[in-house]
Design a protein around this motif. Structure first.
Motif, mmCIF file in Angstrom:
data_model
loop_
_atom_site.group_PDB
_atom_site.id
_atom_site.type_symbol
_atom_site.label_atom_id
_atom_site.label_comp_id
_atom_site.label_asym_id
_atom_site.label_seq_id
_atom_site.Cartn_x
_atom_site.Cartn_y
_atom_site.Cartn_z
ATOM 1 N N LEU A 1 0.818 -1.211 0.000
ATOM 2 C CA LEU A 1 0.000 0.000 0.000
ATOM 3 C C LEU A 1 0.853 1.262 0.000
ATOM 4 O O LEU A 1 0.447 2.300 -0.536
ATOM 5 N N ASP A 2 2.024 1.172 0.609
ATOM 6 C CA ASP A 2 2.942 2.320 0.627
ATOM 7 C C ASP A 2 3.731 2.457 -0.666
ATOM 8 O O ASP A 2 4.566 3.360 -0.791
ATOM 9 N N GLY A 3 3.492 1.547 -1.615
ATOM 10 C CA GLY A 3 4.152 1.651 -2.910
ATOM 11 C C GLY A 3 5.487 0.945 -3.005
ATOM 12 O O GLY A 3 6.264 1.215 -3.931
ATOM 13 N N CYS A 4 5.777 0.027 -2.082
ATOM 14 C CA CYS A 4 7.053 -0.687 -2.119
ATOM 15 C C CYS A 4 7.035 -1.746 -3.224
ATOM 16 O O CYS A 4 6.019 -2.409 -3.457
ATOM 17 N N SER A 5 8.158 -1.902 -3.869
ATOM 18 C CA SER A 5 8.324 -2.981 -4.839
ATOM 19 C C SER A 5 8.580 -4.287 -4.103
ATOM 20 O O SER A 5 8.697 -4.321 -2.873
ATOM 21 N N VAL A 6 8.666 -5.371 -4.878
ATOM 22 C CA VAL A 6 8.948 -6.672 -4.259
ATOM 23 C C VAL A 6 10.291 -6.643 -3.542
ATOM 24 O O VAL A 6 10.430 -7.143 -2.418
ATOM 25 N N TRP A 7 11.306 -6.044 -4.176
ATOM 26 C CA TRP A 7 12.625 -5.960 -3.553
ATOM 27 C C TRP A 7 12.588 -5.119 -2.286
ATOM 28 O O TRP A 7 13.177 -5.480 -1.267
ATOM 29 N N GLN A 8 11.890 -3.976 -2.329
ATOM 30 C CA GLN A 8 11.809 -3.112 -1.150
ATOM 31 C C GLN A 8 11.038 -3.790 -0.026
ATOM 32 O O GLN A 8 11.386 -3.630 1.155
ATOM 33 N N THR A 9 10.004 -4.541 -0.370
ATOM 34 C CA THR A 9 9.264 -5.270 0.660
ATOM 35 C C THR A 9 10.157 -6.294 1.351
ATOM 36 O O THR A 9 10.120 -6.442 2.583
ATOM 37 N N TYR A 10 10.953 -7.000 0.552
ATOM 38 C CA TYR A 10 11.886 -7.981 1.130
ATOM 39 C C TYR A 10 12.965 -7.303 1.960
ATOM 40 O O TYR A 10 13.203 -7.675 3.118
#
Length: 279
Positions: free
Chosen positions: A176-185
């Protein structure tokens, strides 16, 4: 009746502590015996005395005279450090993918990868040696670093199980905050896996530090040798000076004690919460 229950619990606790004391003593006895033996003279090793009559601290100095112990120590730290860093990064990355990213055949691929744990090490030694020789990496540091750098089935399983225990709300909030898959990890989930990372790092470090078979096959020169290999060469080139060998073994053990002392709490917490019992 109540007093009988209290007495039964006290007896059970006493038996548990006695069992723990016996186990601890069996574990520490070889280390204490090696410590006492490292301070003895050569003639005292076969004697009946437990403690040395006159401690020979010079045995520890002789270790550095027999082999380039300092150089081998740095080599082992380099190999263990790089392999540990690679294992933590790639296993956490693969564990996140298997736990959080839906893709076709994910469970089948994971089970097939996990099945490699059943393959004995001796089966893969010759193919790995041929591969290292093809690359021209025999008797080079690359042969000690690259094969273990890109993760392992156990490390991936460990990290996957821990990622499965994290709440899905963390990932949903990151999306929801706009993180990509890499940023989420990297920014959201990985910081919550510190305990599992510590377990994997300590286990990998100890495994590389204590490895003997692979360095024995790959390394031929002291300049890139590990401590285990140096101790083996020292035993083969010189008369069996057991006090010096015990001193060298204790010097090799010291870094492991330091690592465990600093990582003990995180290591135990990681074992307890990493989901090794399955889910």
């Amino acid at each position: 009746m109540y007093e009988r229950v209290i007495a039964r619990r006290a007896l059970r606790g006493l038996l548990v502590y006695l069992a723990l004391v016996v186990m601890a003593w069996c574990t520490l006895l070889p280390v204490l015996w090696a410590l006492a033996g490292s301070l003895k003279k050569q003639g005292e090793i076969t004697g009946t005395g437990v403690l040395p009559a006159h401690p020979q601290w010079s045995n520890y100095r002789l270790v550095f005279e027999f082999v380039p112990f300092g150089r081998m120590f740095l080599n082992t730290i380099l190999y263990a450090g790089l392999v540990t860093a690679g294992q933590v990064f790639f296993c956490s990355l693969a564990g996140y993918a298997f736990a959080r990213l839906p893709f076709k055949g994910r469970d089948v691929v994971f089970l097939a990868y996990l099945g490699t744990l059943m393959v004995p090490l001796t089966v893969t030694v010759i193919p790995q040696f041929i591969l290292m020789r093809t690359f021209g990496w025999v008797d080079t540091p690359w042969a000690m670093i690259v094969p273990g750098l890109f993760g392992s089935a156990f490390g991936t399983y460990l990290m996957r199980q821990f990622f499965l225990t994290l709440p899905a709300e963390l990932e949903e909030a990151a999306i929801l905050d706009g993180c990509s898959v890499w940023q989420t990890y990297w920014r959201v989930l990985l910081p919550h896996t510190r305990s599992a990372v510590m377990v994997l790092a300590v286990l990998t470090w100890v495994t590389v530090w204590n490895d003997f078979l692979w360095p024995l096959i790959m390394i031929q020169h002291n300049s890139i040798s590990t401590l285990n290999l140096g101790l083996f060469w020292m035993e083969g080139q010189y008369t069996a000076n057991w006090p010096v060998f015990m001193a060298a073994a204790l010097l090799m053990l010291a870094p492991m004690l330091v690592v465990y002392a600093f990582a003990q709490q995180a290591f135990v917490r990681g074992i307890a919460t990493s989901g090794l019992a399955g889910r």
